[in-house]
Write a protein that holds these residues in place. Structure first.
Motif, mmCIF file in Angstrom:
data_model
loop_
_atom_site.group_PDB
_atom_site.id
_atom_site.type_symbol
_atom_site.label_atom_id
_atom_site.label_comp_id
_atom_site.label_asym_id
_atom_site.label_seq_id
_atom_site.Cartn_x
_atom_site.Cartn_y
_atom_site.Cartn_z
ATOM 1 N N GLU A 236 0.804 -1.158 -0.030
ATOM 2 C CA GLU A 236 -0.004 -0.006 0.037
ATOM 3 C C GLU A 236 0.883 1.167 -0.060
ATOM 4 O O GLU A 236 0.675 2.299 -0.598
ATOM 5 C CB GLU A 236 -0.689 -0.019 1.094
ATOM 6 N N VAL A 239 2.658 2.017 -3.191
ATOM 7 C CA VAL A 239 1.747 2.488 -4.459
ATOM 8 C C VAL A 239 1.297 3.848 -4.068
ATOM 9 O O VAL A 239 1.660 4.780 -4.902
ATOM 10 C CB VAL A 239 0.635 1.510 -4.559
ATOM 11 N N LYS A 240 0.661 4.006 -2.990
ATOM 12 C CA LYS A 240 0.245 5.328 -2.392
ATOM 13 C C LYS A 240 1.509 6.417 -2.253
ATOM 14 O O LYS A 240 1.245 7.508 -2.688
ATOM 15 C CB LYS A 240 -0.580 5.443 -1.414
ATOM 16 N N GLN A 241 2.539 5.999 -1.554
ATOM 17 C CA GLN A 241 3.541 7.068 -1.114
ATOM 18 C C GLN A 241 4.621 6.920 -2.139
ATOM 19 O O GLN A 241 5.390 7.802 -2.508
ATOM 20 C CB GLN A 241 3.997 6.921 0.229
ATOM 21 N N GLU A 273 -9.329 0.506 -4.467
ATOM 22 C CA GLU A 273 -9.149 1.059 -3.281
ATOM 23 C C GLU A 273 -7.824 1.954 -3.319
ATOM 24 O O GLU A 273 -8.051 3.168 -2.712
ATOM 25 C CB GLU A 273 -9.095 0.190 -2.350
ATOM 26 N N TRP A 274 -6.810 1.422 -3.698
ATOM 27 C CA TRP A 274 -5.564 2.180 -3.451
ATOM 28 C C TRP A 274 -5.501 3.217 -4.781
ATOM 29 O O TRP A 274 -4.401 4.038 -4.742
ATOM 30 C CB TRP A 274 -4.438 1.236 -3.339
ATOM 31 N N GLY A 275 -6.109 3.128 -5.820
ATOM 32 C CA GLY A 275 -5.811 3.953 -7.039
ATOM 33 C C GLY A 275 -4.784 3.562 -7.999
ATOM 34 O O GLY A 275 -4.218 4.400 -8.473
ATOM 35 N N PHE A 276 -4.161 2.181 -7.847
ATOM 36 C CA PHE A 276 -2.937 2.008 -8.665
ATOM 37 C C PHE A 276 -3.191 1.997 -9.938
ATOM 38 O O PHE A 276 -4.195 1.782 -10.610
ATOM 39 C CB PHE A 276 -2.694 0.692 -8.250
#
Length: 715
Positions: A236, A239-241, A273-276
């Motif tokens: 997570e 991907v997000k950071q 959910e994570w927007g990858f």
């Protein structure tokens, strides 16, 4: 240009045919460059002023069905499981589409350095984890990507952020240890450092990859809370950071779903959910079914299209098992990521060893190892005080051990501990060596020296787990290393043990020796880094990212075959979130050396802790006589919101690394967010913060807490 396996392979699973036909592009053969994007007037998707989504939208309709499918698999078997061992071959290659100006994409293995002929062998990633340093992680990723780029690669497979469940795992050395927060916070700067060099990263292996035993067929039963709190956070964050360009799915099954066909993870969590927005690549030969992989979220099959080929995917579309929109979506993910990374808009990276700044890479390798060398015990033996004679015992004194498999690197050069120590000791000191095969001879050599240093190793890597945690199990060709250490220690009271292991091992002789240094798999600068630490030129910078047990049965997932290695190729993660030090804490088991432990050549004090919901602060003071490095760590003990949600006694929620002169103090801050206090609520399927009393702890390890406080509602 090599033949397009992804286009024409008529029979899934026909590996022999693939090998024969792919042989037209032999390892090391120069490939004809297919050119880059071209003139925007002729190809509007080549306009770099447009967004990646706009460019993808223009290009996709121009592709034929076969061309689309060709983008969904790599093309060269020699650029697959064998490629990294050849001088010029890449790990994987997608040849692109010359007609449309889609460039080829070249890929390299890289969690511990570039596996492509010779490269800089960096310390094992577990040594990086021991450094507890985001800055060092950024240096590591940047160094790997710099070399990958100058070997002509667009993608590097790394970092490996799988959280360690059992120390028997054969790939322990390849990851960042047993804590999800540590893995996440090192993975992010690794990725940023790598992608700052213009190379895409592939964080791996999503979602759960915990052992080598039965890895290709293993079914892992993991409850939702454990998945969310332990195994997914590093991905997570990546991907997000970190903005990871690609994600690699692994082997085996998670709750009955093959990892590279897992709609619940790859589509619902990773993308929705994570927007990858990047692409998902498979580990080699991991997909099992073309239609299920396509519907399950896999974008690119490696190393060739055994499942993702024109015959199977066209048939799946014709039979209504896969929609054309799904195929187009996967192609769009690949193209969008290439556009975003600038692959279309630059020249191909040259595959040229002479362009690699080996001096900079060697310096990075040395600094990373110095930052990760962990002083486990010191009864006054270190730093060395200019001894006149040193006896080096063990074969590893003359080499730099490493793990094997896809993370193994063939070094440009290597400095052995014997070479590094001899150079540092100077002409006035006598350095002798004994391989340790004859314990009596080794003990006699040690008896004649001022200091004896015993080098003990294990053996681990891809494909096989360790059968146990003793040094004998890990390195059967070395004989009784535990017995050797005991005999040398009896002969010389100034005995130091240097462990070159990929993870925790048993140390039954710990009370018999003056010093224990965990040097991990140290990379090609092994000797220079070790000499500087042993002589005190630099402070040992490492802290344990893994717990060392006293006994085999103390380790997590021990003694219950259903937990490990599994029954009928099914492993049940019944320990839940009690992984690593959480296991030892929850069961009241005293470790030999706890998570976060590591000594300095000086001492530190902690004072004036101030705890808040947005940050915790504490003052760190060097109370000794030497400049040294402290690694203050923040742990939080969370309240249990209900009887069914049992919390570990403590969880790592922050760390930093500071170097202080004697008497110097500094105020360090550990930033916090609501996520720092949250647990995964299975009923709500969301992160929730429970009401109650939160214990706040700061110290030098998970078992050496110096300052405590509370937050929340405490009675």
């Amino acid at each position: 240009m090599g033949m397009r396996v992804g286009r024409w392979l008529p029979v899934a699973g026909a590996l022999a045919s693939v090998l024969a036909l792919a042989a037209v592009s032999a390892p090391g053969e120069a490939r004809a460059e297919t050119g880059r994007c071209g003139d925007p007037a002729q190809r509007p998707w080549c306009d770099p002023s447009l967004t990646p989504d706009q460019r993808t939208g223009l290009l996709l309709p121009e592709m034929t069905a076969d061309e689309k499918i060709a983008m969904l698999a790599a093309d060269d078997i020699f650029g697959g499981p064998l490629g990294g061992y050849f001088e010029t071959a890449h790990a994987d290659t997608n040849n692109g589409i010359e007609r449309l100006g889609i460039p080829p994409v070249y890929m390299a293995d890289g969690p511990a350095g570039v596996r492509q002929g010779k490269a800089t062998a960096l310390p094992a990633p577990i040594a990086l984890a021991a450094g507890f340093s985001r800055e060092t992680a950024k240096l590591y990723g940047g160094t790997v990507a710099w070399e990958a780029r100058h070997r002509g690669n667009d993608v590097v497979f790394g970092p490996t952020v799988d959280v360690l469940r059992t120390p028997r795992n054969g790939r322990t050395f390849e990851g960042f240890g047993e804590d999800p927060y540590l893995s996440a916070t090192l993975g992010v700067p690794w990725i940023k450092g790598a992608q700052s060099q213009g190379v895409m990263t592939a964080v791996k292996h999503m979602a759960v990859y915990a052992q080598e035993t039965d890895r290709l067929e293993l079914n892992m039963k993991v409850d939702p809370r454990t998945l969310r709190e332990i195994y997914l956070p590093p991905f997570e964050a990546a991907v997000k950071q970190g903005g990871a360009a690609t994600v690699m799915c692994g082997f085996g099954m998670l709750n009955g779903r093959w990892a590279c066909q897992d709609d619940a993870v790859l589509n619902k969590i990773l993308r929705s959910e994570w927007g990858f927005k990047g692409w998902v690549a498979s580990d080699h030969f991991a997909p099992k079914d073309a239609a299920e992989a396509a519907n399950g979220g896999l974008d690119m099959e490696l190393p060739v299209g055994l499942r993702y080929n024109a015959f199977l995917l066209k048939m799946a579309v014709a039979q209504g098992k896969v929609t054309q929109a799904t195929i187009d979506g996967h192609v769009a993910n690949v193209l969008r990521t290439m556009f975003k990374a600038g692959v279309f808009d630059r020249d191909a990276y040259p595959n040229d060893l002479t362009r690699i700044d080996r001096t900079a890479s060697e310096t990075a390798a040395r600094k990373i190892e110095e930052a990760g060398i962990t002083l486990l015990k010191n009864d006054g033996a270190l730093p060395l005080k200019a001894p006149k004679s040193i006896a080096l015992i063990g074969r590893a004194a003359q080499k730099s051990p490493s793990g094997h498999g896809s993370a193994q690197v063939v070094p440009f050069t290597a400095v052995s501990p014997q070479e590094g120590l001899a150079r540092r000791a100077g002409a006035g000191a006598r350095i002798t060596h004994d391989n340790g095969d004859d314990h009596g001879a080794a003990a006699e050599r040690a008896r004649q020296a001022d200091v004896a240093i015993v080098f003990a190793t294990d053996s681990q890597g891809e494909f096989f787990d360790k059968s146990c945690l003793t040094l004998e199990c890990g390195e059967p060709l070395r004989g009784d290393q535990d017995g050797l250490i005991s005999e040398v220690a009896a002969a010389n009271p100034n005995t130091i043990v240097v462990l070159n292991t990929g993870g925790p091992v048993l140390t039954p002789w710990a009370g018999q020796v003056k010093g224990i240094v965990q040097a991990w798999y140290p990379g090609q600068e092994a000797g220079n880094a070790l000499a500087r630490v042993l002589y005190g030129d630099v402070d040992p910078g490492g802290r344990l990212p893994v717990t060392f047990p006293v006994d085999e049965s103390d380790a997590p997932a021990s003694g219950n075959p259903a937990q490990y290695p599994g029954v009928d190729k099914t492993v049940t993660f019944s320990e839940g979130v009690m992984v690593g030090y959480r296991h030892y804490d929850s069961k009241g088991i005293a470790p030999r050396f706890p998570f976060g432990h590591g000594l300095s050549y000086t001492t530190f004090g902690y004072s004036d802790m101030a705890a808040g919901t947005e940050a915790v602060q504490v003052t760190v003071t060097n109370t000794g006589q030497r400049t040294g490095t402290a690694v203050p760590q923040l742990y939080i003990g969370m309240p249990s919101p209900g009887g069914s949600v049992v919390q570990p006694p403590k969880q790592l929620k922050g760390y930093t690394k500071v170097t202080l002169a004697p008497g110097e103090s500094t105020r360090v801050t550990f930033p916090l967010s609501s996520r720092s206090f949250a647990y995964w609520n299975e009923g709500a399927k969301a992160w929730k913060v429970a009401s109650g009393c939160y214990q706040v702890m700061v110290g030098s390890s998970s078992r050496a807490i110096a300052q405590t406080g509370t937050l929340g509602t405490c009675g």
